[in-house]
Design an enzyme around this catalytic site. Structure first.
Site, PDB file in Angstrom:
ATOM      1  CD  GLU A  54      51.996 -30.351  -2.005  1.00 32.72           C
ATOM      2  OE1 GLU A  54      51.316 -29.422  -2.618  1.00 32.72           O
ATOM      3  OE2 GLU A  54      52.937 -31.050  -2.298  1.00 32.72           O
ATOM      4  CG  PHE A 116      44.061 -28.536 -13.797  1.00 31.79           C
ATOM      5  CD1 PHE A 116      45.149 -28.851 -14.063  1.00 31.79           C
ATOM      6  CD2 PHE A 116      44.208 -27.232 -12.554  1.00 31.79           C
ATOM      7  CE1 PHE A 116      46.499 -28.479 -13.746  1.00 31.79           C
ATOM      8  CE2 PHE A 116      45.589 -26.914 -12.291  1.00 31.79           C
ATOM      9  CZ  PHE A 116      46.620 -27.398 -12.910  1.00 31.79           C
ATOM     10  CD  GLN A 117      46.653 -28.650  -9.213  1.00 33.35           C
ATOM     11  OE1 GLN A 117      46.018 -27.757  -8.393  1.00 33.35           O
ATOM     12  NE2 GLN A 117      48.008 -28.326  -9.307  1.00 33.35           N
ATOM     13  CE  LYS A 166      38.845 -21.815  -5.956  1.00 33.44           C
ATOM     14  NZ  LYS A 166      39.856 -21.771  -7.205  1.00 33.44           N
ATOM     15  CG  MET A 481      68.503 -51.015   7.820  1.00 30.93           C
ATOM     16  SD  MET A 481      69.563 -51.837   9.279  1.00 30.93           S
ATOM     17  CE  MET A 481      68.979 -50.613  10.726  1.00 30.93           C
TER      18      MET A 481
END
Length: 566
Positions: A54, A116-117, A166, A481
């Site tokens: 993602e 969930f999620q 949803k 760096m």
């Protein structure tokens, strides 16, 4: 169809088509599945690019936005899918990149239940978005997307997140015939008004100046004001220095261009910032990497600041005259009032200091007599063989500074990097978005061995879509760096910065990307030529000197004119 019952998920896709979206960068999951199901019927109209993480979706959307000037779009699911966007949102906010992220969310009756999620992505993303909204009903989806696109692009661009539950995706609405043509009222404070008195005051100050300096930033590129700026610079005859994100706004071979500013910028513009009498800052925000110690910054100068975001005026550096608005409009007005001038004597000082930098730093970088391959000499051969329209995409670290210093910018919108946030892992996915946004241009992805491993899975996206990117991996087996700072300021105590790396060429080959490894100077030139001339994706790994440092350098807490050459 219009007039029939239409699901919220299909409204999402039609809303994006209404915004003329050509690409969506995404990664599906449970909470966004209805939107993906609706997308299936439109894949002949709108292209979806399946990224491998993602974070990659939003960086790709950023790369696309930066080369096209359009809004980049990405999809992710709820929970970890949404939270994986946070780094990219922060990056886009810092660098004023217009992106719209659409995330799926659990059913509305489950909000707040730790389903969930489920995560509260609205509160999580609030500090790193220009605007965000959670949509609970299908009837509100079009308005949210329409408003999101306006806010992402208008004024100072930035990221927007639209979270859609949803059930809102599954709900059906009866659409009117002109549903997608309706106008919505969006109150958005604009900064396009220009105060003419300030234009005239600025012009008078510029006309009376003896040692003026222009600093150009990302705002010129975002406003597509490169042509107006060139006219302004050539009419006034004022030397031009660039911030990191301003690179490419003026051809780096232009006779007025004197180099990049900042911690690892060029010697002359940094030193002479503190000697100029008028400093004209255009589309830049006086970032700490540009100013160094602000208590010692440009104390001899009157400062004119052209800026679209009122919150940036007097935030870090106080200015004498501010011109608030889109710099394309401001420059058009300013051009009419400034005198035709030249500042040859003043400009000679820049080129005198440039000779000093060339002798001590640049020649050693580009034409070393001994030791291992330097990053600078890789850039030397890239400049020789790259196409004129090449886009430079860099990750973060030593290679970023070297590439920015030595790459020859000859084309508009030719530099993409993570400036404000400094996001390692940015370059590879951003290159994918850049190439899809500019298919006829060459895209050069220059990365270090540390940064590439943060998003190396995006080679899978290159494999799937055969995206012709040239990956130039500068490998010093260090987090370079950080190692440089440990070398200079921590007595060479290299704590946790040495890398044991995999075979990058074998990894590339596993993704069906042709590759080559170079560790000898005599093979470098032809290897760069081979990589850049191929019409297919290519990874060129160059093993560079392990402990080379990037100079010049402004030490932390020092003034810009205290910049070190060694």
């Amino acid at each position: 169809m219009e007039g029939n019952l239409t699901s919220g998920s299909e409204i999402v896709i039609k809303s994006l088509l209404n915004e003329k979206v050509r690409y969506i960068f995404g990664y599906p999951g449970g909470a966004i599945m209805p939107i993906y199901d609706s997308l299936h019927d439109y894949l002949n109209i709108i292209s979806h690019v399946l990224m491998r993480h993602e974070q990659g979706t939003i960086h790709a959307a950023q790369g696309y936005a930066r080369v096209t000037g359009e809004v980049g779009v990405c999809f992710t699911t709820s929970g970890p899918g949404a939270t994986n966007l946070i780094t990219g949102l922060a990056d886009a906010l810092a660098d004023s990149t217009p992106v719209v992220c659409i995330t799926g969310q659990v059913f509305s009756h489950l909000l707040g239940t730790d389903a969930f999620q489920e995560t509260n992505i609205i509160d999580i993303s609030l500090p790193v978005t220009k605007w965000n909204i959670q949509v609970l009903q299908a009837k509100n989806i079009f308005n949210a997307i329409k408003k999101g696109f306006v806010i992402a692009k208008q004024g100072r661009p930035g990221p927007v997140l639209i979270d859609i539950t949803k059930d809102a995706q599954l709900q059906k609405e009866k659409l009117t015939k002109n549903f997608f043509r309706k106008k919505i009222n969006i109150y958005y404070k604009k900064s396009n008004f220009i105060i003419n008195d300030n234009i005239i005051k600025a012009a008078n100050l510029i006309n009376s100046s003896k040692k003026p300096l222009i600093i150009i930033g990302h705002g010129i590129i975002l406003a597509e004001a490169e042509d107006e700026f060139k006219i302004f610079a050539e009419k006034t005859g004022i030397p031009v220095a660039s911030t990191l994100l301003g690179l490419g706004a003026l051809d780096s071979t232009h006779y007025l261009y004197v180099g990049m500013l900042g911690m690892h910028g060029n010697y002359a513009p940094n030193v002479l910032t503190n000697q100029c009498d008028v400093l004209i800052a255009i589309g830049m925000r006086f970032d700490d990497r540009v100013t160094g110690n602000i208590k010692k910054y440009a104390k001899k100068s009157k400062i004119i600041h052209l800026e679209i975001d009122s919150s940036e005026i007097n935030k870090n550096i106080s200015c004498n005259i501010s011109i608030l608005g889109n710099c394309k409009t401001s420059l058009k007005k300013l051009i009419h009032y400034v005198n035709k001038s030249n500042h040859k004597k003043w400009i000679k000082k820049f080129f005198s200091l440039k000779k000093e930098e060339d002798k001590i730093v640049i020649q050693k970088d580009l034409n070393p007599k001994s030791g291992g391959i330097t990053m600078g000499e890789v850039l030397k051969w890239i400049n020789l063989y790259k196409k004129k329209n090449a886009i430079l995409v860099t990750d973060v670290g030593q290679h970023q500074m070297i590439a920015s210093r030595y790459f020859k910018f000859t084309c508009k919108k030719s530099q993409i990097t993570s400036g404000g946030l400094g996001t390692m892992g940015f370059a590879l996915p951003a290159s994918i978005g850049a190439k899809l946004g500019a298919k006829n241009r060459q895209v050069l992805c220059i990365v270090g061995d540390g940064g590439i491993q943060m998003t190396i899975q995006e080679m899978g996206t290159i494999l799937q879509y055969r995206i012709c990117i040239k990956i130039i991996l500068l490998n010093n087996n260090f987090l370079g760096m950080v190692r440089q700072w440990q070398h200079l300021f921590f007595n060479k105590r290299y704590s946790c910065t040495k890398l044991v790396n995999p075979s990058f060429t074998k990894l590339a080959n596993a993704y069906n990307i042709e590759s080559k490894r170079v560790d000898k100077r005599e093979k470098l030139k032809n290897s760069v030529k081979e990589a850049l001339y191929k019409e297919t994706p290519f990874l060129l790994e160059v093993v560079v000197e392990k402990e080379n440092n990037v100079f010049p350098m402004i030490p932390s807490g020092a003034a810009v004119d205290e910049i070190r050459l060694i």
